[in-house]
Design a protein around this motif. Sequence first.
Motif, PDB file in Angstrom:
ATOM      1  N   GLY A  34       7.953   3.399  -5.290  1.00 41.69           N
ATOM      2  CA  GLY A  34       7.961   2.599  -4.078  1.00 41.69           C
ATOM      3  C   GLY A  34       7.884   1.098  -4.267  1.00 41.69           C
ATOM      4  N   TYR A  35       7.765   0.628  -5.501  1.00 43.53           N
ATOM      5  CA  TYR A  35       7.764  -0.811  -5.741  1.00 43.53           C
ATOM      6  C   TYR A  35       9.167  -1.359  -5.474  1.00 43.53           C
ATOM      7  CZ  TYR A  35       3.280  -0.906  -8.259  1.00 43.53           C
ATOM      8  OH  TYR A  35       1.959  -0.835  -8.608  1.00 43.53           O
ATOM      9  N   LYS A  36       9.251  -2.597  -5.046  1.00 44.05           N
ATOM     10  CA  LYS A  36      10.530  -3.279  -4.937  1.00 44.05           C
ATOM     11  C   LYS A  36      10.924  -3.726  -6.334  1.00 44.05           C
ATOM     12  CE  LYS A  36       9.666  -4.772  -0.286  1.00 44.05           C
ATOM     13  NZ  LYS A  36       9.317  -5.850   0.614  1.00 44.05           N
ATOM     14  N   GLU A  37      12.230  -3.804  -6.587  1.00 41.77           N
ATOM     15  CA  GLU A  37      12.704  -4.185  -7.919  1.00 41.77           C
ATOM     16  C   GLU A  37      12.105  -5.514  -8.368  1.00 41.77           C
ATOM     17  OE1 GLU A  37      16.972  -4.057  -8.162  1.00 41.77           O
ATOM     18  OE2 GLU A  37      17.030  -1.918  -7.714  1.00 41.77           O
ATOM     19  N   ASN A  82       6.439   7.750  -4.234  1.00 40.34           N
ATOM     20  CA  ASN A  82       5.397   7.677  -3.223  1.00 40.34           C
ATOM     21  C   ASN A  82       5.140   6.228  -2.850  1.00 40.34           C
ATOM     22  OD1 ASN A  82       3.178   7.975  -1.624  1.00 40.34           O
ATOM     23  ND2 ASN A  82       1.995   9.169  -3.095  1.00 40.34           N
ATOM     24  N   PRO A  83       5.861   5.720  -1.842  1.00 44.19           N
ATOM     25  CA  PRO A  83       5.664   4.326  -1.459  1.00 44.19           C
ATOM     26  C   PRO A  83       4.243   4.027  -1.001  1.00 44.19           C
ATOM     27  CG  PRO A  83       7.634   5.240  -0.429  1.00 44.19           C
ATOM     28  CD  PRO A  83       6.928   6.363  -1.123  1.00 44.19           C
ATOM     29  N   GLU A  84       3.490   5.047  -0.602  1.00 45.44           N
ATOM     30  CA  GLU A  84       2.121   4.820  -0.169  1.00 45.44           C
ATOM     31  C   GLU A  84       1.242   4.281  -1.297  1.00 45.44           C
ATOM     32  OE1 GLU A  84       3.616   7.949   0.563  1.00 45.44           O
ATOM     33  OE2 GLU A  84       4.200   7.222   2.532  1.00 45.44           O
ATOM     34  N   LEU A  85       1.618   4.517  -2.561  1.00 45.15           N
ATOM     35  CA  LEU A  85       0.831   3.995  -3.674  1.00 45.15           C
ATOM     36  C   LEU A  85       0.781   2.476  -3.661  1.00 45.15           C
ATOM     37  CD1 LEU A  85       1.662   6.247  -6.758  1.00 45.15           C
ATOM     38  CD2 LEU A  85      -0.425   6.183  -5.402  1.00 45.15           C
ATOM     39  N   MET A  86       1.795   1.853  -3.058  1.00 49.99           N
ATOM     40  CA  MET A  86       1.791   0.393  -2.960  1.00 49.99           C
ATOM     41  C   MET A  86       0.616  -0.097  -2.120  1.00 49.99           C
ATOM     42  SD  MET A  86       4.004  -1.325  -4.605  1.00 49.99           S
ATOM     43  CE  MET A  86       4.054  -2.845  -3.675  1.00 49.99           C
ATOM     44  N   GLU A  87       0.134   0.740  -1.206  1.00 47.24           N
ATOM     45  CA  GLU A  87      -0.946   0.345  -0.316  1.00 47.24           C
ATOM     46  C   GLU A  87      -2.311   0.748  -0.856  1.00 47.24           C
ATOM     47  OE1 GLU A  87       0.120   2.189   3.368  1.00 47.24           O
ATOM     48  OE2 GLU A  87       2.009   1.100   3.483  1.00 47.24           O
ATOM     49  N   ASN A 129      -0.553  -8.651  -6.713  1.00 45.50           N
ATOM     50  CA  ASN A 129       0.883  -8.383  -6.513  1.00 45.50           C
ATOM     51  C   ASN A 129       1.123  -7.414  -5.358  1.00 45.50           C
ATOM     52  OD1 ASN A 129       1.834 -10.051  -8.565  1.00 45.50           O
ATOM     53  ND2 ASN A 129       1.696  -8.452 -10.105  1.00 45.50           N
ATOM     54  N   LYS A 130       0.270  -6.418  -5.237  1.00 48.87           N
ATOM     55  CA  LYS A 130       0.415  -5.413  -4.183  1.00 48.87           C
ATOM     56  C   LYS A 130      -0.292  -5.807  -2.894  1.00 48.87           C
ATOM     57  CE  LYS A 130      -0.822  -1.337  -5.623  1.00 48.87           C
ATOM     58  NZ  LYS A 130      -1.247  -0.115  -6.310  1.00 48.87           N
TER      59      LYS A 130
END
Length: 149
Positions: A34-37, A82-87, A129-130
């Motif tokens: 889920g991180y952006k490039e 899992n984009p939720e890991l970014m949060e 970063n997040k």
Amino acid sequence: MPWDTNDYPSSLKNLDTAIRKKAIDMANTMVEDGYKEGQAIPIATEQAKKWYANASEQEINQVIYMSDQDLKQSDDNRSTGNPELMEKGEHVIPHENGWAVKAQHAKQPSDVFSTKEKAVQRAEEIAENKQTSVIIHKQDGTIQRKIDK
């Protein structure tokens, strides 16, 4: 599209082969999670450099001989996309080799350090970063403090 040794960010071109491959592998995993490039590339590059500094010759050789298919595929040690890991916050937890930095709900730590201080510094970088938090644990596993970023 996952990166490989023929198609990767230009910022990786001057890195040693092992560091570049490890960075590609890490960045692919991060994008899948889920991180952006634009976030994944610099984080993966820094983590790959730290990995290289501490890796055994055998570990370095394993990465050097990774195929492009290995770099593009997920494996069982990676979390599912899992984009939720970014949060999720970054935890600093006791580890058999010192102190680990691990995202909440991640299957494995992103980094392991010999000192708690170094682990906290790395967790703060990732959390910055997040734009999440750092949860620092005591040796017994209980929460010592939380830092919001």
